[in-house]
Scaffold this motif. Structure first.
Motif, short mmCIF file in Angstrom:
data_model
loop_
_atom_site.label_atom_id
_atom_site.label_comp_id
_atom_site.label_asym_id
_atom_site.label_seq_id
_atom_site.Cartn_x
_atom_site.Cartn_y
_atom_site.Cartn_z
N PHE A 160 2.28 3.13 -3.19
CA PHE A 160 1.41 3.86 -4.12
C PHE A 160 0.69 5.04 -3.45
O PHE A 160 -0.38 5.45 -3.88
CB PHE A 160 0.39 2.89 -4.73
N LYS A 161 1.31 5.60 -2.41
CA LYS A 161 0.69 6.73 -1.71
C LYS A 161 0.54 7.95 -2.61
O LYS A 161 -0.42 8.72 -2.49
CB LYS A 161 1.52 7.10 -0.47
N GLN A 162 1.47 8.14 -3.53
CA GLN A 162 1.44 9.31 -4.41
C GLN A 162 1.04 8.94 -5.84
O GLN A 162 1.29 9.70 -6.77
CB GLN A 162 2.83 9.98 -4.43
N THR A 163 0.43 7.79 -6.00
CA THR A 163 0.12 7.32 -7.36
C THR A 163 -0.95 8.17 -8.05
O THR A 163 -1.79 8.79 -7.40
CB THR A 163 -0.36 5.85 -7.31
N LYS A 194 -5.29 4.68 -5.51
CA LYS A 194 -5.26 5.78 -4.54
C LYS A 194 -6.38 5.65 -3.51
O LYS A 194 -6.18 5.92 -2.33
CB LYS A 194 -5.38 7.12 -5.27
N LYS A 195 -7.58 5.21 -3.96
CA LYS A 195 -8.72 5.15 -3.04
C LYS A 195 -8.78 3.83 -2.27
O LYS A 195 -9.60 3.67 -1.36
CB LYS A 195 -10.02 5.38 -3.77
N THR A 237 0.82 -1.22 0.00
CA THR A 237 0.00 0.00 0.00
C THR A 237 0.85 1.26 0.00
O THR A 237 0.57 2.23 -0.73
CB THR A 237 -0.95 0.00 1.21
N GLU A 246 6.86 3.61 -10.83
CA GLU A 246 6.13 2.85 -9.81
C GLU A 246 6.22 1.35 -10.08
O GLU A 246 6.36 0.55 -9.14
CB GLU A 246 4.67 3.29 -9.77
N SER A 283 -2.98 6.67 -10.11
CA SER A 283 -4.05 5.71 -10.38
C SER A 283 -5.19 5.92 -9.40
O SER A 283 -5.02 5.76 -8.20
CB SER A 283 -3.53 4.28 -10.27
N ALA A 284 -6.36 6.27 -9.91
CA ALA A 284 -7.52 6.54 -9.05
C ALA A 284 -7.91 5.30 -8.26
O ALA A 284 -8.29 5.39 -7.09
CB ALA A 284 -8.69 7.03 -9.90
#
Length: 609
Positions: free
Chosen positions: A278-281, A287-288, A275, A345, A283-284
């Motif tokens: 991908f804190k700054q990804t 991210k959620k 997890t 990434e 990708s919607a």
């Protein structure tokens, strides 16, 4: 591709709705309603029950991975039987008689006692969690030398409105389920047998017509592959393509199996929580997500993204299994960077997972419970890749590819229905069953006895308007005129936006009789039917055409039109016939037969020449 040499085996299960007055186990009508007409709704969870041997069917167990709350729409035409709040009524006698008629058409052997069974179904399509079905006959004959193994009477399922919402108007409509042996060896043969069975069913004149009233499930296998059932093929034109694509899928899965063995591939059982990567990804989806889990598939690199069917890859198969846990899908490194995931990434992910060039990494993003379930499902499907082709039930996608639905059901799926008594089929009952003329034979008779050309005879014999055509011919109307009106004129009017559903059968016959009686020319049929659809009476429609023109009046009109176009006639000669014909017919407005106009014009042009 030589499918016989490959060793293709295919069989069909055809489900056809019967056009009976009442449903199979209650007195509700078999009428499908508009969804907005529902007058009540209720909700229900469905759970699988154990068989008499204490087993849970594997297909039902798969459906239970999600605890789903289903909503059902009820109508003033449905009852407590559909709600599963009242015991079923005895088996519908009309449906049973129709089932026996169909069985006799296929030269089948009737079962002395029809025992109703419960077939476990917890996908939401049955409020009870099971579908009632009864074996009626066995051992039928097919024209390709194959056999029909069984004919059953079944309840139709509830119709899905959207998501977990179902409509009860369709639930309980009688179906016949016809199952063939695996006696077909080419895609074209599968389509031909399906067409033949459909023709026999329609020959009864008592089956429902239209989209969704008949469905073909196709069972397909090749050597080293597995039996796979593809459900819900509704269009005959797609059957052969579905078979071709499934053969391609099984061949590609076998190739992937061989590649995995050659690479000494394996599955890393360690599931990593990635997890934080991908804190700054961008990708919607990632991210959620509350949790992003990753697994490493050693030796799967390039194979997860390998196409196995048009628009489908091994990754699609992994994703199908993951979706059973309620996730939207998966990401895998064969397809990244994409979907908002950058190349950097991807590189960080590969490093974190210690993946080599021939490895693949799969990501699942969701809440922890769903993600954990989905990862297990991905591992389960990846393990199957080492065996080649898993036995599955699949659903057809657009254009003929397919997606995973659930495992093939086992013996634990069926158990006896205790609320419906067995029904006896005696020798006397069987002997009294009358069989109708096949539509193929009827088409030949129309050609032979009524003088219809072969194509027109076939079209009208297989048309939904066949009963009206036969009524017209029995009433003394000309067969060709009746057939062309029913097949062509009404279709053209519908394409033009005319509400032909407002035109009753009696009104169509009245128009044709008016033509036969000389009240109007056949060219006026379309105008008359259009006027009736607009709410006018036949008499007012005929009056609007104007009075019938005598032959002398018509001769005068023809002579005048030819005289006014002398130069054109001199230039074109008999070639002027077609253009002048249109001008004359426009002036006489359907009050004179086109053959009469053509004859007079031809004579006039000869005189001018």
């Amino acid at each position: 591709m030589d499918y016989k040499a490959i060793g293709l085996k295919a069989g069909i299960e055809i489900h056809q709705q019967l056009d009976t007055a009442h449903k199979l186990f209650c007195n509700c009508p078999t009428r499908v309603r508009a969804v907005d007409e529902h007058n009540g709704e209720f909700r229900r969870y469905l759970r699988a029950t154990e068989s008499e041997m204490g087993e849970i069917d594997r297909a039902a167990e798969e459906e239970m991975k999600q605890a789903r709350l289903f909503t059902y729409y009820a109508y003033d035409s449905t009852c407590l039987v559909e709600n599963d709040e009242e015991p079923p009524a005895p088996l519908n006698q009309e449906a049973l008689e129709l089932g026996l008629t169909i069985a006799k058409l296929f030269e089948m052997i009737p079962i002395p006692q029809v025992h109703i069974m419960r077939k476990l179904v917890i996908d939401g399509s049955n409020t009870s969690g099971f579908q009632r079905t009864g074996l009626v006959a066995i051992d039928g004959v097919l024209p390709n030398g194959g056999t029909i193994e069984s004919l059953c009477l079944e309840e139709e399922a509830a119709q899905r409105v959207e998501g977990p919402i179902f409509s009860l108007d369709r639930l309980g409509i009688p179906l016949v389920e016809i199952t063939t042996s695996p006696c077909m060896h080419t895609p074209e043969e599968v389509a031909e047998v399906a067409a033949y069975i459909g023709m026999v069913l329609r020959s009864t004149g008592q089956v429902k017509r239209g989209i969704g009233t008949i469905r073909q499930d196709i069972n397909i296998s090749i050597p080293e592959g597995a039996r796979v059932e593809i459900k819900g093929v509704q269009e005959l034109d797609l059957i052969a393509e579905v078979v071709r694509r499934e053969v391609q899928r099984q061949q590609q899965l076998l190739w992937i199996r061989d590649q995995l063995i050659e690479r000494n591939a394996s599955i890393d059982p360690v599931v990593e929580d990635v997890t934080t990567l991908f804190k700054q990804t961008g990708s919607a989806i990632l991210k959620k997500a509350k949790v992003i889990l990753a697994i490493r598939l050693l030796g799967f690199g390039g194979l997860v993204g390998h196409e196995i069917q048009p628009g489908r890859r091994l990754g699609s198969e992994l994703s199908d299994y993951a979706k059973k846990c309620g996730v939207g899908g998966i990401f895998h490194t064969d397809e990244l960077p994409a979907y908002g995931v950058t190349a950097d990434e991807k590189a960080v992910l590969i490093e974190r997972m210690n993946a080599g060039e021939q490895d693949a990494v799969v990501l699942v993003a969701a809440d922890k419970k769903k993600a954990t379930c989905a990862v297990r499902q991905v591992i389960k499907r990846a393990e199957m890749a080492f065996l080649g082709v898993p036995e599955e039930t699949r659903k057809m996608l657009e254009e003929g590819s397919s997606a995973y639905m659930r495992p093939l059901p086992g013996a634990a799926r069926m158990y006896p229905e205790t609320d419906v008594l067995p029904v006896l089929i005696t020798a006397e009952t069987w002997d009294l069953v009358c069989i109708p003329e096949l539509l193929s034979a009827r088409a030949e008779r129309f050609h032979r006895d009524l003088g219809l050309d072969t194509g027109l005879a076939h079209q009208i014999a297989f048309s939904e308007r066949l009963p009206l055509f036969e009524q017209a011919v029995d009433g003394g109307l000309k067969p060709t005129l009746a057939a062309r009106t029913l097949l062509s004129t009404l279709k053209e009017l519908s394409r033009d936006g005319v509400a032909i559903d407002r035109i009753g059968d009696d009104q169509v016959l009245a128009v044709l009789h008016a033509i036969e009686e000389g009240k109007a020319a056949k060219e006026a049929i379309g105008d008359l039917l259009r006027a009736i659809a607009d709410g006018k009476s036949l008499d007012s429609a005929l009056e609007a055409l104007g009075p019938t023109i005598s032959k002398d009046e018509l001769s005068g009109i023809v002579s005048r039109i030819v005289a006014e176009r002398k130069e054109f006639v001199a230039e074109r000669g008999m070639g002027a016939l077609g253009p002048l014909m249109g001008i004359v017919m426009e002036q006489v407005r359907g009050s004179v037969d086109g053959k009469v106009v053509s004859a007079l014009l031809r004579e006039e042009l000869k005189r001018q020449g």
